[in-house]
Design a protein around this motif. Structure first.
Motif, PDB file in Angstrom:
ATOM      1  N   GLY A 137     -17.450  29.383  82.660  1.00  0.00           N
ATOM      2  CA  GLY A 137     -16.369  28.643  82.132  1.00  0.00           C
ATOM      3  C   GLY A 137     -14.803  28.900  82.839  1.00  0.00           C
ATOM      4  N   ALA A 138     -13.918  28.381  82.115  1.00  0.00           N
ATOM      5  CA  ALA A 138     -12.579  28.349  82.730  1.00  0.00           C
ATOM      6  C   ALA A 138     -11.537  28.337  81.433  1.00  0.00           C
ATOM      7  N   VAL A 139     -10.283  28.659  81.806  1.00  0.00           N
ATOM      8  CA  VAL A 139      -9.223  28.652  80.930  1.00  0.00           C
ATOM      9  C   VAL A 139      -8.619  27.215  80.807  1.00  0.00           C
ATOM     10  N   ALA A 140      -8.298  26.502  79.461  1.00  0.00           N
ATOM     11  CA  ALA A 140      -7.284  25.417  79.606  1.00  0.00           C
ATOM     12  C   ALA A 140      -6.089  25.562  78.758  1.00  0.00           C
ATOM     13  N   ILE A 141      -5.143  25.283  79.342  1.00  0.00           N
ATOM     14  CA  ILE A 141      -3.770  25.931  78.783  1.00  0.00           C
ATOM     15  C   ILE A 141      -2.805  24.574  78.266  1.00  0.00           C
ATOM     16  N   PRO A 142      -2.993  24.108  76.896  1.00  0.00           N
ATOM     17  CA  PRO A 142      -2.120  23.076  76.477  1.00  0.00           C
ATOM     18  C   PRO A 142      -0.510  22.797  77.002  1.00  0.00           C
ATOM     19  N   GLU A 143      -0.138  24.016  76.806  1.00  0.00           N
ATOM     20  CA  GLU A 143       1.379  24.337  77.261  1.00  0.00           C
ATOM     21  C   GLU A 143       1.644  23.971  78.633  1.00  0.00           C
ATOM     22  N   ARG A 144       0.629  24.291  79.335  1.00  0.00           N
ATOM     23  CA  ARG A 144       0.933  23.966  80.832  1.00  0.00           C
ATOM     24  C   ARG A 144       0.858  22.393  81.123  1.00  0.00           C
TER      25      ARG A 144
ATOM     26  N   LEU B 269      -9.072  20.467  84.984  1.00  0.00           N
ATOM     27  CA  LEU B 269     -10.172  20.801  84.479  1.00  0.00           C
ATOM     28  C   LEU B 269     -11.391  20.079  85.160  1.00  0.00           C
ATOM     29  N   VAL B 270     -11.037  18.888  85.598  1.00  0.00           N
ATOM     30  CA  VAL B 270     -12.050  17.846  86.247  1.00  0.00           C
ATOM     31  C   VAL B 270     -12.535  18.889  87.692  1.00  0.00           C
ATOM     32  N   HIS B 271     -11.448  19.358  88.149  1.00  0.00           N
ATOM     33  CA  HIS B 271     -11.481  20.012  89.536  1.00  0.00           C
ATOM     34  C   HIS B 271     -12.424  21.463  89.180  1.00  0.00           C
ATOM     35  N   LYS B 272     -12.259  21.806  88.300  1.00  0.00           N
ATOM     36  CA  LYS B 272     -12.896  23.209  88.075  1.00  0.00           C
ATOM     37  C   LYS B 272     -14.462  22.795  87.325  1.00  0.00           C
TER      38      LYS B 272
ATOM     39  N   CYS C  14     -17.613  24.895  86.483  1.00  0.00           N
ATOM     40  CA  CYS C  14     -17.489  25.257  85.397  1.00  0.00           C
ATOM     41  C   CYS C  14     -18.267  24.198  84.246  1.00  0.00           C
ATOM     42  N   ARG C  15     -18.920  24.740  83.164  1.00  0.00           N
ATOM     43  CA  ARG C  15     -19.525  24.154  82.498  1.00  0.00           C
ATOM     44  C   ARG C  15     -18.669  23.930  80.813  1.00  0.00           C
ATOM     45  N   PHE C  16     -17.563  24.841  80.549  1.00  0.00           N
ATOM     46  CA  PHE C  16     -16.884  24.666  79.518  1.00  0.00           C
ATOM     47  C   PHE C  16     -15.539  25.226  79.706  1.00  0.00           C
ATOM     48  N   PHE C  17     -14.561  24.910  78.657  1.00  0.00           N
ATOM     49  CA  PHE C  17     -13.311  25.290  78.992  1.00  0.00           C
ATOM     50  C   PHE C  17     -12.800  25.983  77.689  1.00  0.00           C
ATOM     51  N   ILE C  18     -12.144  27.098  77.535  1.00  0.00           N
ATOM     52  CA  ILE C  18     -11.487  27.907  76.320  1.00  0.00           C
ATOM     53  C   ILE C  18      -9.946  28.023  76.488  1.00  0.00           C
ATOM     54  N   THR C  19      -9.467  27.468  75.558  1.00  0.00           N
ATOM     55  CA  THR C  19      -7.898  27.363  75.451  1.00  0.00           C
ATOM     56  C   THR C  19      -7.413  28.761  75.259  1.00  0.00           C
ATOM     57  N   GLN C  20      -6.171  29.013  75.672  1.00  0.00           N
ATOM     58  CA  GLN C  20      -5.458  30.282  75.062  1.00  0.00           C
ATOM     59  C   GLN C  20      -5.233  29.851  73.477  1.00  0.00           C
ATOM     60  N   CYS C  21      -4.707  30.605  72.862  1.00  0.00           N
ATOM     61  CA  CYS C  21      -4.310  30.512  71.449  1.00  0.00           C
ATOM     62  C   CYS C  21      -3.434  29.363  71.125  1.00  0.00           C
ATOM     63  N   VAL C  22      -3.843  28.402  70.303  1.00  0.00           N
ATOM     64  CA  VAL C  22      -2.912  27.154  70.056  1.00  0.00           C
ATOM     65  C   VAL C  22      -2.492  27.131  68.748  1.00  0.00           C
ATOM     66  N   TYR C  23      -1.093  26.847  68.811  1.00  0.00           N
ATOM     67  CA  TYR C  23      -0.329  26.565  67.485  1.00  0.00           C
ATOM     68  C   TYR C  23       0.353  25.189  67.373  1.00  0.00           C
ATOM     69  N   ASN C  24       0.366  24.569  68.570  1.00  0.00           N
ATOM     70  CA  ASN C  24       1.353  23.194  68.741  1.00  0.00           C
ATOM     71  C   ASN C  24       0.116  22.237  68.835  1.00  0.00           C
ATOM     72  N   ILE C  25      -0.182  21.346  67.521  1.00  0.00           N
ATOM     73  CA  ILE C  25      -1.169  20.661  67.763  1.00  0.00           C
ATOM     74  C   ILE C  25      -0.851  19.291  68.366  1.00  0.00           C
ATOM     75  N   GLU C  26       0.220  18.984  68.604  1.00  0.00           N
ATOM     76  CA  GLU C  26       0.479  18.002  69.518  1.00  0.00           C
ATOM     77  C   GLU C  26       0.360  18.190  71.049  1.00  0.00           C
ATOM     78  N   TYR C  27       0.418  19.350  71.330  1.00  0.00           N
ATOM     79  CA  TYR C  27       0.132  19.705  72.978  1.00  0.00           C
ATOM     80  C   TYR C  27      -1.409  19.560  72.830  1.00  0.00           C
ATOM     81  N   VAL C  28      -2.058  20.062  72.042  1.00  0.00           N
ATOM     82  CA  VAL C  28      -3.615  20.053  72.041  1.00  0.00           C
ATOM     83  C   VAL C  28      -4.114  18.507  72.058  1.00  0.00           C
ATOM     84  N   LYS C  29      -3.468  17.800  71.163  1.00  0.00           N
ATOM     85  CA  LYS C  29      -3.833  16.254  71.198  1.00  0.00           C
ATOM     86  C   LYS C  29      -3.613  15.706  72.349  1.00  0.00           C
TER      87      LYS C  29
END
Length: 314
Positions: free
Chosen positions: A150-157, A168-171, A176-191
């Protein structure tokens, strides 16, 4: 359960994230912490346990770290030795930049096949590096292991560079079979990230990856400052809600539940395979209990929506 759900592209994956004890602790204290951790985790209805590999991120942020950095026990060692009696599948983070090629290969070969691994790069370009992330992926492929990667995904980035979905596509192409984000508090970034991932896959007729979103209770104003130091964006209105609350921990759990509900609804709307990772990285009893309460609340939401069934998951 975790690997089966990744393989079948199922939604409603539930993970619980922990940090290994400080390596400076005595063996007796490490054993005490470990036994308490095992006792807690055994009672949780989860698909997998995330074991983090912490690294000093001071090269990324020159400002003073709100909490001092302490080296922890190696994540692979803690997962495979200290927590060996836990039968739940484990997802072990690995900060590859500090390793040589031989060290990484040895760690991977000694990692049980039922466990998964998440490769993490260095915090910044200024951080010392032995092994680039792309080379770590090559080593993993050449090793031909049974572990899921797996790999990390960062909405802020993604908010800044608008290309996280392409990373993510490249990974995925790297294995990579799955992605885990860092902690999220901004739902707009996530969306924004979910939307770009979804429409890119629609345009290019490629599979949408399984996205697992990390949610963490915030128990104090100091923790709130630490989130900012880590680069996690907390919207001004949400910061005000927490800073002016009589019970910041309870308020953060309530807000985290709302964030989780919005993520679930948005992923369902797009038919994206998703999961949630509830972090428990504090040593404070109150915050540990808050993370477990958050996990139960998220489980109830998934059950109510028919995404998860406790009777069949347990």
């Amino acid at each position: 359960m975790f690997r089966n759900k990744i393989e079948n592209r199922e939604s409603g994956i539930l993970l619980y994230g922990i940090t290994p004890p400080k390596s400076q602790n005595s063996e007796e204290k490490i054993d005490t912490i470990t036994q308490k951790t095992i006792s807690r985790i055994e009672k949780l209805n989860i698909d997998g346990l995330v074991v983090y590999d912490l690294q000093d991120e001071s090269s990324r942020n020159p400002n003073e770290r709100p909490f001092p950095f302490y080296q922890t026990i190696d994540a692979f060692t803690y997962s495979n030795v200290n927590l060996k009696s836990l039968t739940v599948e484990k997802i072990v983070y690995c900060s590859v930049g500090k390793l040589s090629e031989q060290q990484l290969l040895l760690l991977l070969k000694n990692n049980p096949g039922e466990n998964s691994t998440v490769f993490v790069g260095v915090p910044s370009k200024e951080h010392p590096i032995q092994l680039p992330l792309y080379r770590a992926y090559e080593i993993w492929r050449q090793a031909n292991l049974n572990n899921y990667l797996g790999a990390v995904a960062i909405p802020e980035r993604h908010c800044l560079k608008k290309n996280e979905h392409l990373k993510l596509v490249h990974k995925m192409e790297s294995g990579c079979r799955f992605f885990i984000t860092q902690c999220v508090y901004n739902i707009e970034y996530v969306k924004n990230l979910i939307s770009d991932v979804y429409f890119h896959s629609q345009k290019h007729n490629t599979p949408v990856p399984t996205l697992i979103f990390t949610i963490t209770p915030c128990g104090s104003l100091k923790t709130l400052k630490f989130l900012d130091w880590l680069g996690i964006h907390v919207p001004d209105w949400l910061t005000n809600e927490l800073a002016n609350s009589q019970d910041i921990l309870k308020k953060s759990v309530d807000l985290c539940i709302k964030i989780a509900r919005e993520i679930i609804d948005f992923c369902q709307e797009k038919n994206i395979p998703f999961g949630l990772n509830i972090e428990s990285v504090s040593i404070r009893k109150e915050e540990i209990e808050a993370s477990e309460a958050l996990l139960r609340a998220v489980t109830e939401i998934l059950e109510t929506k028919g995404i998860r069934n406790t009777l069949t998951e347990a």
